[in-house]
Design a protein around this motif. Structure first.
Motif, PDB file in Angstrom:
ATOM      1  N   LEU A   1      -6.745   9.844  11.663  1.00 58.10           N
ATOM      2  CA  LEU A   1      -6.119   9.902  12.983  1.00 58.10           C
ATOM      3  C   LEU A   1      -6.410   8.658  13.820  1.00 58.10           C
ATOM      4  O   LEU A   1      -5.628   8.316  14.715  1.00 58.10           O
ATOM      5  CB  LEU A   1      -6.608  11.150  13.731  1.00 58.10           C
ATOM      6  CG  LEU A   1      -6.222  12.495  13.097  1.00 58.10           C
ATOM      7  CD1 LEU A   1      -6.869  13.632  13.879  1.00 58.10           C
ATOM      8  CD2 LEU A   1      -4.707  12.646  13.066  1.00 58.10           C
ATOM      9  N   ILE A   2      -7.521   7.967  13.523  1.00 54.01           N
ATOM     10  CA  ILE A   2      -7.865   6.782  14.318  1.00 54.01           C
ATOM     11  C   ILE A   2      -6.873   5.638  14.076  1.00 54.01           C
ATOM     12  O   ILE A   2      -6.257   5.135  15.031  1.00 54.01           O
ATOM     13  CB  ILE A   2      -9.313   6.344  14.021  1.00 54.01           C
ATOM     14  CG1 ILE A   2     -10.290   7.443  14.425  1.00 54.01           C
ATOM     15  CG2 ILE A   2      -9.629   5.036  14.741  1.00 54.01           C
ATOM     16  CD1 ILE A   2     -11.736   7.139  14.068  1.00 54.01           C
ATOM     17  N   PRO A   3      -6.656   5.194  12.820  1.00 53.74           N
ATOM     18  CA  PRO A   3      -5.647   4.147  12.630  1.00 53.74           C
ATOM     19  C   PRO A   3      -4.247   4.613  13.001  1.00 53.74           C
ATOM     20  O   PRO A   3      -3.419   3.798  13.437  1.00 53.74           O
ATOM     21  CB  PRO A   3      -5.747   3.803  11.137  1.00 53.74           C
ATOM     22  CG  PRO A   3      -6.419   4.957  10.511  1.00 53.74           C
ATOM     23  CD  PRO A   3      -7.329   5.522  11.543  1.00 53.74           C
TER      24      PRO A   3
ATOM     25  N   VAL B   1       0.840  -1.214   0.000  1.00 54.71           N
ATOM     26  CA  VAL B   1       0.000   0.000   0.000  1.00 54.71           C
ATOM     27  C   VAL B   1       0.868   1.255   0.000  1.00 54.71           C
ATOM     28  O   VAL B   1       0.639   2.198  -0.780  1.00 54.71           O
ATOM     29  CB  VAL B   1      -0.944  -0.019   1.211  1.00 54.71           C
ATOM     30  CG1 VAL B   1      -1.619   1.339   1.390  1.00 54.71           C
ATOM     31  CG2 VAL B   1      -1.990  -1.110   1.061  1.00 54.71           C
ATOM     32  N   LEU B   2       1.869   1.284   0.879  1.00 52.14           N
ATOM     33  CA  LEU B   2       2.735   2.468   0.940  1.00 52.14           C
ATOM     34  C   LEU B   2       3.503   2.661  -0.363  1.00 52.14           C
ATOM     35  O   LEU B   2       3.694   3.790  -0.824  1.00 52.14           O
ATOM     36  CB  LEU B   2       3.704   2.326   2.123  1.00 52.14           C
ATOM     37  CG  LEU B   2       3.050   2.309   3.507  1.00 52.14           C
ATOM     38  CD1 LEU B   2       4.096   2.061   4.589  1.00 52.14           C
ATOM     39  CD2 LEU B   2       2.305   3.614   3.783  1.00 52.14           C
TER      40      LEU B   2
ATOM     41  N   ALA C   1      -3.876   4.661   7.709  1.00 50.33           N
ATOM     42  CA  ALA C   1      -3.817   6.111   7.916  1.00 50.33           C
ATOM     43  C   ALA C   1      -3.328   6.815   6.659  1.00 50.33           C
ATOM     44  O   ALA C   1      -3.856   7.868   6.265  1.00 50.33           O
ATOM     45  CB  ALA C   1      -2.904   6.428   9.103  1.00 50.33           C
ATOM     46  N   ALA C   2      -2.315   6.238   6.004  1.00 50.90           N
ATOM     47  CA  ALA C   2      -1.817   6.851   4.773  1.00 50.90           C
ATOM     48  C   ALA C   2      -2.869   6.807   3.675  1.00 50.90           C
ATOM     49  O   ALA C   2      -3.028   7.784   2.910  1.00 50.90           O
ATOM     50  CB  ALA C   2      -0.546   6.121   4.317  1.00 50.90           C
TER      51      ALA C   2
ATOM     52  N   GLY D   1      -6.472   9.514   0.088  1.00 50.26           N
ATOM     53  CA  GLY D   1      -7.655   9.323  -0.731  1.00 50.26           C
ATOM     54  C   GLY D   1      -8.850  10.152  -0.342  1.00 50.26           C
ATOM     55  O   GLY D   1      -9.770  10.334  -1.151  1.00 50.26           O
ATOM     56  N   ALA D   2      -8.891  10.677   0.877  1.00 51.47           N
ATOM     57  CA  ALA D   2     -10.055  11.443   1.307  1.00 51.47           C
ATOM     58  C   ALA D   2     -10.061  12.821   0.658  1.00 51.47           C
ATOM     59  O   ALA D   2      -9.010  13.433   0.450  1.00 51.47           O
ATOM     60  CB  ALA D   2     -10.047  11.582   2.824  1.00 51.47           C
TER      61      ALA D   2
END
Length: 439
Positions: free
Chosen positions: A246-248, A159-160, A229-230, A235-236
């Motif tokens: 911030l949650i993950p 993913v990264l 988180a990344a 994507g948002a």
């Protein structure tokens, strides 16, 4: 009268089944090749080290943990980066923007091959290696939680890498990212800092250990939290969705804090008493191994049988040969770890293993000031001769000056005379030259 023909059923428009975008993405591009590359690099590396891991579950899963993280990780990074920059390089990014789906949903579909295919490759390699070790292991179990942790880490690296490819879509970026990832993982693997336990490829090779129960889930939360988180941050398109990142991130930071509180040396590993339980044969001297190596006990007993035949019933003979971290007892003689000479359930060099055992039996335990005087050098020569007589060094070994005459004298004696001399030698204190009998 001419009638009107009813329309044929074959004239009806065919019903087309919609194709899932996720399935399409998984089948196209670099994804399948990335999975094959990850599987191949792990299998080739493990094949080259097969004698080191096919006897113990702890060895196979421990080495898989290192190989998957250290080699599979850079593959996932590079392949994800290449996949992520595909649309920018082809000029199809605007076409994707016109699809009536949310940006985050489009990103999740696009990133799936980068995350899932390398995981599929390493899990396939894990299964092959576990099946290859299964006929030869004795006790314990494979550490599946470590392998699951590795799979999550590989997905996170994919993913990264994919996000890095979207940010920098140039072709050399994937290669550079793979090289930098390998260097970073290698530094994290072989450093002694406490932070090394955060890495996905930390080497810890103590066969009779297991991890604390929470290490696997917490490690998954650490790597998955960073990747999620990344994804949300990239994507948002609204502030509310970005805030969800911030949650993950908080979960990842909390998991990292738990891992950093582990002891610096052993980290999450601790001795498993079930694996260090002694398993012994009925011989004299007795041969004992740990429960982890109980399948090797017949091979170890067979390797030591010629020496035991000479020592049986003699005063001063060892009470037992002990291989592994067994609780010491009076009269124990420590053996070499049998796995060091074992290949697929057998002792490959019984002569070498036997020679080491006899060397341990007659090892020098003298204190400073002992073994002095005019006969000290002769005692050392006699000690070497007795070892070579009982268990010759493989391939001839070092030719110590003066030993051959003593060896010839011992070999020329009758079995009763040999046994009598060995009893006197075992009863003598090798640190006092005047007590050591000369052949």
């Amino acid at each position: 009268m001419t009638g009107t023909l009813a329309p044929s059923r074959t004239d009806a428009p065919a019903r087309v089944r919609p194709v899932s975008p996720l399935r399409t993405e998984l089948r196209r591009g670099l994804g399948p090749w990335a999975g094959a590359a990850a599987a191949l690099v792990v299998l080739v590396t493990m094949y080259g080290k097969a004698p080191q891991w096919q006897t113990r579950w702890t060895d196979v899963t421990g080495l898989l943990h290192v190989v998957v993280g250290l080699l599979g990780g850079p593959v996932a990074l590079a392949a994800g980066c290449r996949q992520g920059g595909r649309d920018r390089r082809r000029g199809t990014a605007e076409l994707w923007e016109s699809v009536p789906r949310s940006p985050l949903r489009r990103l999740l579909v696009a990133v799936a091959p980068s995350a899932l295919w390398p995981v599929a490759g390493v899990l396939f390699a894990d299964a092959v290696c576990l099946l290859a070790a299964w006929p030869y292991v004795s006790a314990g179990r494979p550490y599946l939680e470590l392998l699951a942790t590795d799979a999550v880490a590989i997905a996170a690296l994919g993913v990264l890498g994919h996000l890095a490819g979207r940010l920098a879509p140039w072709r050399p970026t994937a290669l550079l990212l793979g090289i930098v990832g390998y260097i970073g993982l290698a530094i994290g693997t072989y450093t002694n800092a406490k932070a090394r336990w955060l890495g996905p490829a930390v080497e810890y090779r103590y066969a009779w250990a297991r991890t604390v129960w929470w290490f696997g889930p917490v490690s998954m939360a650490w790597t998955a939290g960073l990747a999620l988180a990344a994804l949300l941050a990239y994507g948002a398109r609204t502030a509310r969705l970005r805030a969800l990142a911030l949650i993950p991130l908080a979960v990842a930071v909390t998991a990292a804090g738990m891992i950093l509180r582990l002891p610096p040396n052993n980290g999450p590993w601790h001795v498993d008493p079930a694996l260090t339980r002694p398993v012994c044969d009925g011989g004299a001297p007795q041969v004992c191994v740990t429960a982890l190596d109980r399948k090797l006990l017949p091979a170890v007993s067979e390797a030591l049988a010629p020496v035991n035949a000479r020592l049986r019933g003699l005063p001063g003979a060892p009470a037992r040969w002990a291989a592994g971290p067994l609780a010491p007892r009076p009269g124990d003689v420590a053996l070499l770890d049998p796995v060091a000479d074992a290949v697929r359930g057998r002792i490959e060099r019984a002569d070498r293993y036997r020679n080491f055992a006899v060397m341990q039996l007659f090892s020098d335990t003298c204190r400073q000031g002992d073994l002095t005087g005019p006969d000290a050098e002769r005692v050392i020569t006699v000690n070497t001769a007795v070892i070579q007589w009982l268990a010759p060094t493989p391939d001839g070994g070092p030719d110590v000056v003066g030993t051959q005459p003593y060896i010839d004298r011992l070999r020329s004696r009758s079995p009763a005379a040999q046994r009598d001399y060995l009893a006197r030698y075992l009863a003598a204190n090798p640190c006092h030259p005047d007590e050591v009998p000369i052949p």
